[in-house]
Design a protein around this motif. Structure first.
Motif, PDB file in Angstrom:
ATOM      1  N   GLN A  90     -54.546 -13.926 -20.302  1.00  0.00           N
ATOM      2  CA  GLN A  90     -55.467 -13.771 -21.421  1.00  0.00           C
ATOM      3  C   GLN A  90     -54.679 -13.644 -22.730  1.00  0.00           C
ATOM      4  N   PRO A  91     -55.265 -14.019 -23.861  1.00  0.00           N
ATOM      5  CA  PRO A  91     -54.575 -13.839 -25.139  1.00  0.00           C
ATOM      6  C   PRO A  91     -54.180 -12.373 -25.338  1.00  0.00           C
ATOM      7  N   GLY A  92     -52.987 -12.155 -25.870  1.00  0.00           N
ATOM      8  CA  GLY A  92     -52.529 -10.791 -26.092  1.00  0.00           C
ATOM      9  C   GLY A  92     -51.110 -10.599 -25.614  1.00  0.00           C
ATOM     10  N   THR A  93     -50.761  -9.357 -25.401  1.00  0.00           N
ATOM     11  CA  THR A  93     -49.396  -9.024 -25.000  1.00  0.00           C
ATOM     12  C   THR A  93     -49.230  -9.028 -23.496  1.00  0.00           C
ATOM     13  N   VAL A  94     -47.980  -8.994 -23.093  1.00  0.00           N
ATOM     14  CA  VAL A  94     -47.656  -8.889 -21.668  1.00  0.00           C
ATOM     15  C   VAL A  94     -48.264  -7.612 -21.089  1.00  0.00           C
ATOM     16  N   ARG A  95     -48.084  -6.505 -21.777  1.00  0.00           N
ATOM     17  CA  ARG A  95     -48.624  -5.222 -21.314  1.00  0.00           C
ATOM     18  C   ARG A  95     -50.134  -5.299 -21.110  1.00  0.00           C
ATOM     19  N   GLU A  96     -50.830  -5.899 -22.058  1.00  0.00           N
ATOM     20  CA  GLU A  96     -52.288  -5.999 -21.966  1.00  0.00           C
ATOM     21  C   GLU A  96     -52.713  -6.861 -20.779  1.00  0.00           C
ATOM     22  N   ASN A  97     -51.910  -7.844 -20.440  1.00  0.00           N
ATOM     23  CA  ASN A  97     -52.237  -8.702 -19.301  1.00  0.00           C
ATOM     24  C   ASN A  97     -51.937  -8.023 -17.974  1.00  0.00           C
ATOM     25  N   VAL A  98     -50.809  -7.331 -17.896  1.00  0.00           N
ATOM     26  CA  VAL A  98     -50.483  -6.648 -16.637  1.00  0.00           C
ATOM     27  C   VAL A  98     -51.548  -5.602 -16.317  1.00  0.00           C
ATOM     28  N   GLY A  99     -52.008  -4.874 -17.337  1.00  0.00           N
ATOM     29  CA  GLY A  99     -53.000  -3.816 -17.121  1.00  0.00           C
ATOM     30  C   GLY A  99     -54.422  -4.238 -17.375  1.00  0.00           C
ATOM     31  N   ILE A 100     -54.708  -5.529 -17.232  1.00  0.00           N
ATOM     32  CA  ILE A 100     -56.032  -6.038 -17.622  1.00  0.00           C
ATOM     33  C   ILE A 100     -57.157  -5.447 -16.776  1.00  0.00           C
ATOM     34  N   ARG A 103     -58.130  -2.458 -18.631  1.00  0.00           N
ATOM     35  CA  ARG A 103     -58.759  -2.832 -19.909  1.00  0.00           C
ATOM     36  C   ARG A 103     -60.208  -3.247 -19.701  1.00  0.00           C
ATOM     37  N   ILE A 104     -60.472  -3.984 -18.628  1.00  0.00           N
ATOM     38  CA  ILE A 104     -61.839  -4.442 -18.349  1.00  0.00           C
ATOM     39  C   ILE A 104     -62.773  -3.251 -18.147  1.00  0.00           C
ATOM     40  N   ARG A 105     -62.238  -2.175 -17.573  1.00  0.00           N
ATOM     41  CA  ARG A 105     -63.047  -0.973 -17.322  1.00  0.00           C
ATOM     42  C   ARG A 105     -62.974   0.020 -18.486  1.00  0.00           C
ATOM     43  N   ASP A 106     -62.373  -0.398 -19.607  1.00  0.00           N
ATOM     44  CA  ASP A 106     -62.198   0.473 -20.774  1.00  0.00           C
ATOM     45  C   ASP A 106     -61.447   1.751 -20.423  1.00  0.00           C
ATOM     46  N   GLU A 107     -60.440   1.597 -19.562  1.00  0.00           N
ATOM     47  CA  GLU A 107     -59.591   2.712 -19.197  1.00  0.00           C
ATOM     48  C   GLU A 107     -58.186   2.468 -19.759  1.00  0.00           C
ATOM     49  N   PRO A 108     -57.431   3.550 -20.007  1.00  0.00           N
ATOM     50  CA  PRO A 108     -56.078   3.362 -20.555  1.00  0.00           C
ATOM     51  C   PRO A 108     -55.149   2.672 -19.561  1.00  0.00           C
ATOM     52  N   ILE A 109     -54.292   1.812 -20.067  1.00  0.00           N
ATOM     53  CA  ILE A 109     -53.303   1.137 -19.230  1.00  0.00           C
ATOM     54  C   ILE A 109     -52.235   2.136 -18.806  1.00  0.00           C
ATOM     55  N   ASP A 110     -51.849   2.063 -17.554  1.00  0.00           N
ATOM     56  CA  ASP A 110     -50.791   2.925 -17.023  1.00  0.00           C
ATOM     57  C   ASP A 110     -49.441   2.352 -17.465  1.00  0.00           C
ATOM     58  N   ASP A 111     -48.895   2.904 -18.542  1.00  0.00           N
ATOM     59  CA  ASP A 111     -47.655   2.359 -19.105  1.00  0.00           C
ATOM     60  C   ASP A 111     -46.474   2.531 -18.178  1.00  0.00           C
ATOM     61  N   GLN A 112     -46.441   3.628 -17.419  1.00  0.00           N
ATOM     62  CA  GLN A 112     -45.333   3.849 -16.490  1.00  0.00           C
ATOM     63  C   GLN A 112     -45.339   2.793 -15.389  1.00  0.00           C
ATOM     64  N   LEU A 113     -46.533   2.534 -14.857  1.00  0.00           N
ATOM     65  CA  LEU A 113     -46.645   1.514 -13.812  1.00  0.00           C
ATOM     66  C   LEU A 113     -46.306   0.135 -14.372  1.00  0.00           C
ATOM     67  N   THR A 114     -46.788  -0.153 -15.572  1.00  0.00           N
ATOM     68  CA  THR A 114     -46.496  -1.444 -16.204  1.00  0.00           C
ATOM     69  C   THR A 114     -44.999  -1.632 -16.386  1.00  0.00           C
ATOM     70  N   THR A 115     -44.325  -0.583 -16.868  1.00  0.00           N
ATOM     71  CA  THR A 115     -42.875  -0.646 -17.066  1.00  0.00           C
ATOM     72  C   THR A 115     -42.151  -0.881 -15.750  1.00  0.00           C
ATOM     73  N   THR A 116     -42.605  -0.196 -14.692  1.00  0.00           N
ATOM     74  CA  THR A 116     -41.995  -0.353 -13.365  1.00  0.00           C
ATOM     75  C   THR A 116     -42.169  -1.776 -12.851  1.00  0.00           C
ATOM     76  N   LEU A 117     -43.365  -2.310 -13.000  1.00  0.00           N
ATOM     77  CA  LEU A 117     -43.636  -3.665 -12.510  1.00  0.00           C
ATOM     78  C   LEU A 117     -42.844  -4.708 -13.289  1.00  0.00           C
ATOM     79  N   LEU A 118     -42.747  -4.536 -14.600  1.00  0.00           N
ATOM     80  CA  LEU A 118     -41.984  -5.492 -15.395  1.00  0.00           C
ATOM     81  C   LEU A 118     -40.502  -5.435 -15.037  1.00  0.00           C
TER      82      LEU A 118
END
Length: 223
Positions: A90-100, A103-118
């Motif tokens: 989807q248009p946007g950042t890598v972080r926004e796509n990993v945690g999409i 985002r769809i549920r209007d919940e905060p993205i888990d930055d720690q999990l995103t960092t680990t996955l990246l």
């Protein structure tokens, strides 16, 4: 070993044609099953039925012995994650796509999990990059990270290296092999590449005209 996923006479008819025709297969816990066959054999159509992206005309799917319609679609697609042939970011950042999914549920993205996955994808520091600036291989890694973000029990892989150059294909395949082994995932891999099926799969099913025509170990089916 216990059955993780089972299909029973799974069928999908479109415009009067059975593109998936009465397929019954079983996939064991932690097994990698490769589906091979010519273009138009029904491989990708079968994959889309497994987490109800499409609905079967007849037959059903069982996850851990439970008929899959007993799960809410959102729960089913979390437990059975699909990595599509096209990354479909989807248009946007890598972080926004990993945690999409959050985002769809209007919940905060888990930055720690995103960092680990990246980091796992060898993309450390990519979180704020725009996805439009990524290479094909990087986009595919983000698609993999996006699916792993929801911690699936079953991973569906639809030609995950089909549009990549040879070097990038080898890198993604190596990554997938590591993920499967370390994550102890149950996987169904659709691939046109029989050599890839031999490298990654425990068992192979061959499709032709929407039907299973052969099944066995890679050596038995591919030779």
């Amino acid at each position: 070993m216990a059955q993780k996923l089972e299909t029973e006479s799974l069928t999908r008819v479109v415009a009067g044609e059975a593109i998936v025709d009465s397929i019954s297969v079983r996939v064991r816990e932690s097994e990698v099953l490769a589906i091979i066959g010519s273009s138009g054999a029904g491989k990708s159509s079968f994959l889309r039925l497994l987490n109800r992206l499409d609905e079967p005309t007849e037959g059903t799917v069982y996850l851990d012995g439970t008929e899959y319609r007993e799960f809410e679609p959102e729960e089913l697609r979390r437990r059975i994650g699909l990595i599509p042939q096209e990354s479909a970011l989807q248009p946007g950042t890598v972080r926004e796509n990993v945690g999409i999914s959050d985002r769809i549920r209007d919940e905060p993205i888990d930055d720690q999990l995103t960092t680990t996955l990246l980091k796992w994808m060898d993309l450390s520091g990519y979180g704020d990059r725009n996805v439009d600036d990524l290479s094909g291989g990087e986009r595919q890694r983000i698609a993999i990270a996006r699916t792993l973000y929801v911690d699936p029990e079953v991973l569906l892989l639809d030609e995950p290296t089909a549009h990549l150059d040879t070097e990038t294909e080898a890198q993604i395949e190596e990554l997938l092999g590591e993920l499967i082994r370390e994550g102890d995932l149950t996987c169904i891999l659709v691939t046109h590449d029989t050599a890839q099926a031999e490298r990654l799969a425990d068992r192979v099913v061959e499709f032709e005209n929407g039907r299973v025509v052969d099944e066995g170990t890679p050596a038995e089916v591919i030779g």
